[in-house]
Write a protein that holds these residues in place. Structure first.
Motif, PDB file in Angstrom:
ATOM      1  N   LYS A 111       0.809  -1.217   0.000  1.00  0.00           N
ATOM      2  CA  LYS A 111       0.000   0.000   0.000  1.00  0.00           C
ATOM      3  C   LYS A 111       0.846   1.273   0.000  1.00  0.00           C
ATOM      4  CE  LYS A 111      -3.795  -2.068   2.673  1.00  0.00           C
ATOM      5  NZ  LYS A 111      -4.565  -1.975   3.960  1.00  0.00           N
ATOM      6  N   ARG A 112       2.019   1.189   0.598  1.00  0.00           N
ATOM      7  CA  ARG A 112       2.850   2.383   0.767  1.00  0.00           C
ATOM      8  C   ARG A 112       4.260   2.101   0.286  1.00  0.00           C
ATOM      9  NH1 ARG A 112       2.197   4.607   6.825  1.00  0.00           N
ATOM     10  NH2 ARG A 112       3.829   5.986   6.001  1.00  0.00           N
ATOM     11  N   THR A 113       4.999   3.175   0.104  1.00  0.00           N
ATOM     12  CA  THR A 113       6.364   3.031  -0.387  1.00  0.00           C
ATOM     13  C   THR A 113       7.247   4.105   0.237  1.00  0.00           C
ATOM     14  OG1 THR A 113       7.725   2.833  -2.386  1.00  0.00           O
ATOM     15  CG2 THR A 113       5.951   4.446  -2.423  1.00  0.00           C
ATOM     16  N   GLY A 114       8.509   4.057  -0.128  1.00  0.00           N
ATOM     17  CA  GLY A 114       9.485   5.015   0.379  1.00  0.00           C
ATOM     18  C   GLY A 114      10.718   4.963  -0.494  1.00  0.00           C
ATOM     19  N   ASP A 115      11.846   5.334   0.079  1.00  0.00           N
ATOM     20  CA  ASP A 115      13.090   5.403  -0.690  1.00  0.00           C
ATOM     21  C   ASP A 115      14.251   5.119   0.251  1.00  0.00           C
ATOM     22  OD1 ASP A 115      15.371   6.278  -2.290  1.00  0.00           O
ATOM     23  OD2 ASP A 115      13.944   7.359  -3.535  1.00  0.00           O
ATOM     24  N   LYS A 116      15.354   4.660  -0.344  1.00  0.00           N
ATOM     25  CA  LYS A 116      16.613   4.511   0.368  1.00  0.00           C
ATOM     26  C   LYS A 116      17.702   5.012  -0.557  1.00  0.00           C
ATOM     27  CE  LYS A 116      19.601   1.494   0.216  1.00  0.00           C
ATOM     28  NZ  LYS A 116      21.049   1.371  -0.245  1.00  0.00           N
ATOM     29  N   THR A 117      18.059   6.272  -0.410  1.00  0.00           N
ATOM     30  CA  THR A 117      19.130   6.855  -1.201  1.00  0.00           C
ATOM     31  C   THR A 117      20.086   7.549  -0.243  1.00  0.00           C
ATOM     32  OG1 THR A 117      17.750   7.165  -3.176  1.00  0.00           O
ATOM     33  CG2 THR A 117      19.722   8.514  -3.005  1.00  0.00           C
ATOM     34  N   PRO A 118      21.185   6.894   0.119  1.00  0.00           N
ATOM     35  CA  PRO A 118      22.072   7.479   1.121  1.00  0.00           C
ATOM     36  C   PRO A 118      22.463   8.918   0.836  1.00  0.00           C
ATOM     37  CG  PRO A 118      22.698   5.215   0.712  1.00  0.00           C
ATOM     38  CD  PRO A 118      21.616   5.534  -0.286  1.00  0.00           C
ATOM     39  N   LEU A 119      22.802   9.235  -0.410  1.00  0.00           N
ATOM     40  CA  LEU A 119      23.334  10.568  -0.695  1.00  0.00           C
ATOM     41  C   LEU A 119      22.292  11.672  -0.649  1.00  0.00           C
ATOM     42  CD1 LEU A 119      26.043   9.815  -3.407  1.00  0.00           C
ATOM     43  CD2 LEU A 119      26.311  10.145  -0.944  1.00  0.00           C
ATOM     44  N   TYR A 120      21.030  11.337  -0.463  1.00  0.00           N
ATOM     45  CA  TYR A 120      20.054  12.385  -0.160  1.00  0.00           C
ATOM     46  C   TYR A 120      20.339  13.024   1.199  1.00  0.00           C
ATOM     47  CZ  TYR A 120      16.773  11.338  -4.018  1.00  0.00           C
ATOM     48  OH  TYR A 120      16.175  11.189  -5.245  1.00  0.00           O
ATOM     49  N   VAL A 121      21.294  12.450   1.934  1.00  0.00           N
ATOM     50  CA  VAL A 121      21.629  12.985   3.257  1.00  0.00           C
ATOM     51  C   VAL A 121      22.078  14.439   3.187  1.00  0.00           C
ATOM     52  CG1 VAL A 121      24.077  12.286   3.312  1.00  0.00           C
ATOM     53  CG2 VAL A 121      22.745  12.346   5.435  1.00  0.00           C
ATOM     54  N   THR A 122      22.632  14.853   2.042  1.00  0.00           N
ATOM     55  CA  THR A 122      23.033  16.249   1.878  1.00  0.00           C
ATOM     56  C   THR A 122      22.120  16.987   0.895  1.00  0.00           C
ATOM     57  OG1 THR A 122      24.661  15.606   0.178  1.00  0.00           O
ATOM     58  CG2 THR A 122      25.446  15.797   2.444  1.00  0.00           C
ATOM     59  N   ALA A 123      20.969  16.425   0.605  1.00  0.00           N
ATOM     60  CA  ALA A 123      20.034  17.058  -0.326  1.00  0.00           C
ATOM     61  C   ALA A 123      18.622  17.081   0.235  1.00  0.00           C
ATOM     62  CB  ALA A 123      20.060  16.330  -1.668  1.00  0.00           C
ATOM     63  N   MET A 124      18.489  16.970   1.547  1.00  0.00           N
ATOM     64  CA  MET A 124      17.155  16.863   2.143  1.00  0.00           C
ATOM     65  C   MET A 124      16.262  18.069   1.856  1.00  0.00           C
ATOM     66  SD  MET A 124      17.756  14.800   5.744  1.00  0.00           S
ATOM     67  CE  MET A 124      19.320  15.572   6.183  1.00  0.00           C
ATOM     68  N   PRO A 125      16.754  19.313   1.914  1.00  0.00           N
ATOM     69  CA  PRO A 125      15.870  20.438   1.591  1.00  0.00           C
ATOM     70  C   PRO A 125      15.308  20.365   0.168  1.00  0.00           C
ATOM     71  CG  PRO A 125      17.791  21.224   2.773  1.00  0.00           C
ATOM     72  CD  PRO A 125      18.063  19.789   2.417  1.00  0.00           C
ATOM     73  N   THR A 126      16.146  19.947  -0.784  1.00  0.00           N
ATOM     74  CA  THR A 126      15.685  19.814  -2.170  1.00  0.00           C
ATOM     75  C   THR A 126      14.608  18.743  -2.281  1.00  0.00           C
ATOM     76  OG1 THR A 126      17.829  20.509  -3.062  1.00  0.00           O
ATOM     77  CG2 THR A 126      16.398  19.243  -4.521  1.00  0.00           C
ATOM     78  N   VAL A 127      14.850  17.597  -1.650  1.00  0.00           N
ATOM     79  CA  VAL A 127      13.887  16.500  -1.728  1.00  0.00           C
ATOM     80  C   VAL A 127      12.575  16.907  -1.051  1.00  0.00           C
ATOM     81  CG1 VAL A 127      13.445  14.098  -1.123  1.00  0.00           C
ATOM     82  CG2 VAL A 127      15.757  14.809  -1.773  1.00  0.00           C
ATOM     83  N   ALA A 128      12.669  17.564   0.110  1.00  0.00           N
ATOM     84  CA  ALA A 128      11.466  17.972   0.839  1.00  0.00           C
ATOM     85  C   ALA A 128      10.659  19.008   0.064  1.00  0.00           C
ATOM     86  CB  ALA A 128      11.844  18.522   2.210  1.00  0.00           C
ATOM     87  N   SER A 129      11.333  19.863  -0.684  1.00  0.00           N
ATOM     88  CA  SER A 129      10.611  20.866  -1.474  1.00  0.00           C
ATOM     89  C   SER A 129       9.836  20.215  -2.610  1.00  0.00           C
ATOM     90  CB  SER A 129      11.585  21.903  -2.037  1.00  0.00           C
ATOM     91  OG  SER A 129      12.438  21.335  -3.014  1.00  0.00           O
ATOM     92  N   MET A 130      10.340  19.089  -3.111  1.00  0.00           N
ATOM     93  CA  MET A 130       9.673  18.386  -4.208  1.00  0.00           C
ATOM     94  C   MET A 130       8.600  17.437  -3.689  1.00  0.00           C
ATOM     95  SD  MET A 130       9.605  18.285  -7.479  1.00  0.00           S
ATOM     96  CE  MET A 130      11.065  19.328  -7.636  1.00  0.00           C
ATOM     97  N   LEU A 131       8.891  16.785  -2.549  1.00  0.00           N
ATOM     98  CA  LEU A 131       7.971  15.807  -1.959  1.00  0.00           C
ATOM     99  C   LEU A 131       7.732  16.199  -0.501  1.00  0.00           C
ATOM    100  CD1 LEU A 131       9.602  12.525  -3.367  1.00  0.00           C
ATOM    101  CD2 LEU A 131       7.500  13.621  -4.193  1.00  0.00           C
ATOM    102  N   PRO A 132       6.776  17.065  -0.250  1.00  0.00           N
ATOM    103  CA  PRO A 132       6.538  17.531   1.130  1.00  0.00           C
ATOM    104  C   PRO A 132       6.188  16.418   2.105  1.00  0.00           C
ATOM    105  CG  PRO A 132       5.410  18.939  -0.459  1.00  0.00           C
ATOM    106  CD  PRO A 132       5.909  17.749  -1.220  1.00  0.00           C
ATOM    107  N   GLU A 133       5.740  15.294   1.597  1.00  0.00           N
ATOM    108  CA  GLU A 133       5.393  14.168   2.469  1.00  0.00           C
ATOM    109  C   GLU A 133       6.620  13.384   2.933  1.00  0.00           C
ATOM    110  OE1 GLU A 133       4.613  12.662  -1.835  1.00  0.00           O
ATOM    111  OE2 GLU A 133       4.633  14.558  -0.734  1.00  0.00           O
ATOM    112  N   ALA A 134       7.807  13.758   2.451  1.00  0.00           N
ATOM    113  CA  ALA A 134       9.030  13.042   2.803  1.00  0.00           C
ATOM    114  C   ALA A 134       9.318  13.128   4.298  1.00  0.00           C
ATOM    115  CB  ALA A 134      10.217  13.609   2.016  1.00  0.00           C
ATOM    116  N   ARG A 135       9.761  12.011   4.856  1.00  0.00           N
ATOM    117  CA  ARG A 135      10.233  11.953   6.238  1.00  0.00           C
ATOM    118  C   ARG A 135      11.587  11.256   6.216  1.00  0.00           C
ATOM    119  NH1 ARG A 135       6.641  14.773   5.946  1.00  0.00           N
ATOM    120  NH2 ARG A 135       4.758  14.970   7.247  1.00  0.00           N
ATOM    121  N   PHE A 136      12.615  11.972   6.652  1.00  0.00           N
ATOM    122  CA  PHE A 136      13.989  11.501   6.511  1.00  0.00           C
ATOM    123  C   PHE A 136      14.443  10.753   7.763  1.00  0.00           C
ATOM    124  CE2 PHE A 136      13.418  15.290   3.929  1.00  0.00           C
ATOM    125  CZ  PHE A 136      13.829  14.839   2.690  1.00  0.00           C
TER     126      PHE A 136
END
Length: 288
Positions: A111-136
């Motif tokens: 029913k649900r999904t997510g992501d595992k991308t280690p290098l998003y560790v330094t791109a969290m603001p960018t990812v959050a701006s694109m996907l507001p539902e993101a939880r890191f």
């Protein structure tokens, strides 16, 4: 009015910090499917095309440029591109990303999904701006153990342990500085290994997911899930890494977590390397 989206967990870390183990734990939940790492939002080309639905979809299926990883996801590229063309004409990158994740979840009957991308560790603001539902979910491991493990991989930026510890330190500091506070949970690799249920209950509460002991049984499914990781080829036909080699890099996740993997630097690191690593960490090893 559209219904609120479920929190979208994204596992981030410095490489070799236990992110694959955490991914497999989460993926073992009957409601959650976590694909192999994506990294789409690390691409300047994809971000620049964010208002062009069809171009975004094409760039995603060809990412990373020169050595596409699309085969890892088990999704037919033609079917995905066709589905993207059926999105609303005003759809953009966020909609195409959600289509990708929804397609992956459906493929695994979740029913649900997510992501595992280690290098998003330094791109969290960018990812959050694109996907507001993101939880890191940032998993932090002792930088000395990270360096020892990282140095043995095909994707290590250096074989010098002090260089890797310095990079670990810089990435952890940047993550803590830039993380969206209300969307960020930091856990320790060492705690996840020694008290997995306690840590996973925290993670589940953070992403509004009921805890289940099935997450502790992830080794039973690990080999099958890791089989998704295909050989990686450069666009000129050069083999970057074989499927067996990719599996070998993650083989420990097919076993229950071992506490003896905590603090391996104590026996595997020379006094000279230890001194240089402690200096490279600039004090972060004391309180990481």
């Amino acid at each position: 009015m559209s219904s609120p989206r479920h929190p979208f967990p994204i596992v981030v870390s410095v490489p070799r910090s236990g992110s694959t183990m955490l991914r497999l734990m989460l993926d073992s939940h009957p409601e959650l499917a976590i694909p192999p790492e994506t990294g789409f939002l690390l691409s300047p080309q994809i971000l620049a095309a964010q208002h062009d639905r069809d171009l975004c979809a094409r760039l995603i299926t060809g990412f990373p440029d020169g050595a596409p990883a699309w085969n890892d996801y088990g999704i037919d590229a033609s079917d995905f591109l066709d589905a993207a063309r059926h999105l609303a004409p005003t759809a953009g990158l966020a909609d195409v990303l959600r289509l990708f994740y929804a397609t992956y979840a459906e493929r695994h009957a979740k029913k649900r999904t997510g992501d595992k991308t280690p290098l998003y560790v330094t791109a969290m603001p960018t990812v959050a701006s694109m996907l507001p539902e993101a939880r890191f979910i940032h998993i932090v491991r002792d930088g000395r153990d990270v360096a020892l493990s990282w140095s043995k991989t095909w994707f290590a930026p250096s074989r010098d342990l002090a260089v890797l510890v310095a990079q670990w330190s810089a990435m952890v500091r940047e993550a803590r500085r830039e993380a969206p506070a209300s969307k960020y949970l930091e856990i320790r690799y060492e705690d996840l290994v020694s008290t997995p249920e306690t840590v996973l209950r925290r993670v589940c509460a953070f992403i509004d997911l009921d805890y289940t002991d099935r997450m502790l049984d992830y080794p039973d499914r690990a080999a099958g899930r890791l089989a998704e990781h295909q050989a990686r080829w450069a666009s000129d036909g050069t083999l970057l890494v074989s499927q067996p080699d990719r599996f070998h890099q993650q083989w420990r996740t097919t076993r229950p977590p071992l506490e003896e993997r905590i603090g391996v630097w104590r026996t595997e690191m020379s006094p000279a390397d230890l001194a240089s690593c402690n200096q490279a960490a600039a004090g972060l090893l004391d309180d990481a």
